[in-house]
Design an enzyme around this catalytic site. Structure first.
Site, PDB file in Angstrom:
ATOM      1  N   ALA A 154       0.830  -1.207   0.000  1.00  0.00           N
ATOM      2  CA  ALA A 154       0.000   0.000   0.000  1.00  0.00           C
ATOM      3  C   ALA A 154       0.861   1.252   0.000  1.00  0.00           C
ATOM      4  O   ALA A 154       0.573   2.228  -0.710  1.00  0.00           O
ATOM      5  CB  ALA A 154      -0.937  -0.008   1.199  1.00  0.00           C
ATOM      6  N   TYR A 155       1.909   1.229   0.794  1.00  0.00           N
ATOM      7  CA  TYR A 155       2.797   2.393   0.886  1.00  0.00           C
ATOM      8  C   TYR A 155       3.508   2.645  -0.440  1.00  0.00           C
ATOM      9  O   TYR A 155       3.547   3.772  -0.942  1.00  0.00           O
ATOM     10  CB  TYR A 155       3.812   2.161   2.005  1.00  0.00           C
ATOM     11  CG  TYR A 155       4.767   3.309   2.233  1.00  0.00           C
ATOM     12  CD1 TYR A 155       4.324   4.512   2.768  1.00  0.00           C
ATOM     13  CD2 TYR A 155       6.123   3.168   1.941  1.00  0.00           C
ATOM     14  CE1 TYR A 155       5.199   5.557   3.000  1.00  0.00           C
ATOM     15  CE2 TYR A 155       7.007   4.204   2.173  1.00  0.00           C
ATOM     16  CZ  TYR A 155       6.538   5.398   2.700  1.00  0.00           C
ATOM     17  OH  TYR A 155       7.420   6.437   2.929  1.00  0.00           O
ATOM     18  N   ALA A 156       4.069   1.592  -1.032  1.00  0.00           N
ATOM     19  CA  ALA A 156       4.770   1.742  -2.309  1.00  0.00           C
ATOM     20  C   ALA A 156       3.823   2.211  -3.404  1.00  0.00           C
ATOM     21  O   ALA A 156       4.190   3.031  -4.252  1.00  0.00           O
ATOM     22  CB  ALA A 156       5.439   0.426  -2.701  1.00  0.00           C
TER      23      ALA A 156
END
Length: 245
Positions: A154-156
């Site tokens: 999700a962060y990437a």
């Protein structure tokens, strides 16, 4: 408080701690007037502003939800009323909940995208409207977009969107003499990064770079200053990770 005609003014989002604080203090040391943004920790933001003042600079604090356009507009107005305008915007604010894609709660995924993607869009939109000629916008991506580490999906994904926004905005500001770039740190010893990681994981991550250590907030701040100074680097994502990838 009003800046002089020659003052250069910077807004640093997420300036209350970690990389944001280091960036704010470095800019203050370069005699920028600094607006130290925070979302929840006023005391730490005030500590940053005080440190800049004690070093001979000038700083004020301002709270805003970076994904709320009304609050971000007030943040930029704070810079105008305190110091007369905006020359540099460094957008470090972000969140990083981690979980495998199969297990991540959708409300956590939505929070990441709201803060990291919408927040970048809102801050960049405001910056694009007011940053003065000779200025810079610096966003924050991550080296995880290359490293593809598990639990960072999700962060990437959010930071891939940040990179796209950065590269397109640089081209949309043609003729304005405003540079737009992103830095993509690797593993960096900040509370956000270290929280919840066992020592063996930290040791492993420290070993990945040929320099055999984690980055520091100071390392990242110096790269930001380089982009602010370098007028011929524009529309780029600069990986600041000690040579990991």
């Amino acid at each position: 408080m009003t800046g002089s005609d020659t003052s250069r003014v910077a807004i640093v989002t997420g300036g209350s701690g970690g990389i944001g604080r280091a960036v704010a203090e470095h800019l203050g040391g370069r005699r920028f007037d600094v607006v130290v943004h925070y979302s929840g920790n006023r005391d730490r933001a005030e500590e940053t502003a005080t440190a800049i003042g004690e070093a001979g600079g000038r700083a004020v604090t301002a709270r805003a939800d970076v994904a709320d356009e009304t609050e971000v507009a007030a943040l930029f107005e704070r810079a105008r009323t305190a110091f007369g305008g905006v020359d540099v915007v460094v957008h470090t604010a972000g969140v990083m909940p981690l979980a495998p894609i199969a297990d991540m709660r959708l409300d956590d995924f939505d929070r990441v995208q709201r803060t990291n993607v919408r927040g970048t869009f809102v801050v960049n939109q405001a910056a694009a409207r007011v940053v003065r000629a000779g200025g810079s916008i610096v966003n924050f991506s991550t080296s995880v977009t290359r490293l593809q580490q598990p639990t960072y999906g999700a962060y990437a994904a959010s930071k891939g969107a940040v990179e796209a926004l950065t590269l397109i905005l640089a081209r949309e500001l043609r003729g304005r003499d405003v540079t737009v770039n992103a830095v993509a740190p690797g593993p960096t010893a900040t509370p956000l990064f270290l929280d919840g990681k066992p020592q063996e994981v930290i040791d492993h991550l420290s070993s990945l770079a040929p320099l055999e250590r984690l980055g520091t907030p100071d390392d990242i701040a110096r790269s930001v200053l380089g982009l602010v100074d370098a007028r011929w680097i524009n529309g780029q994502v600069v990986y600041v990770n000690g040579g990991i990838a």
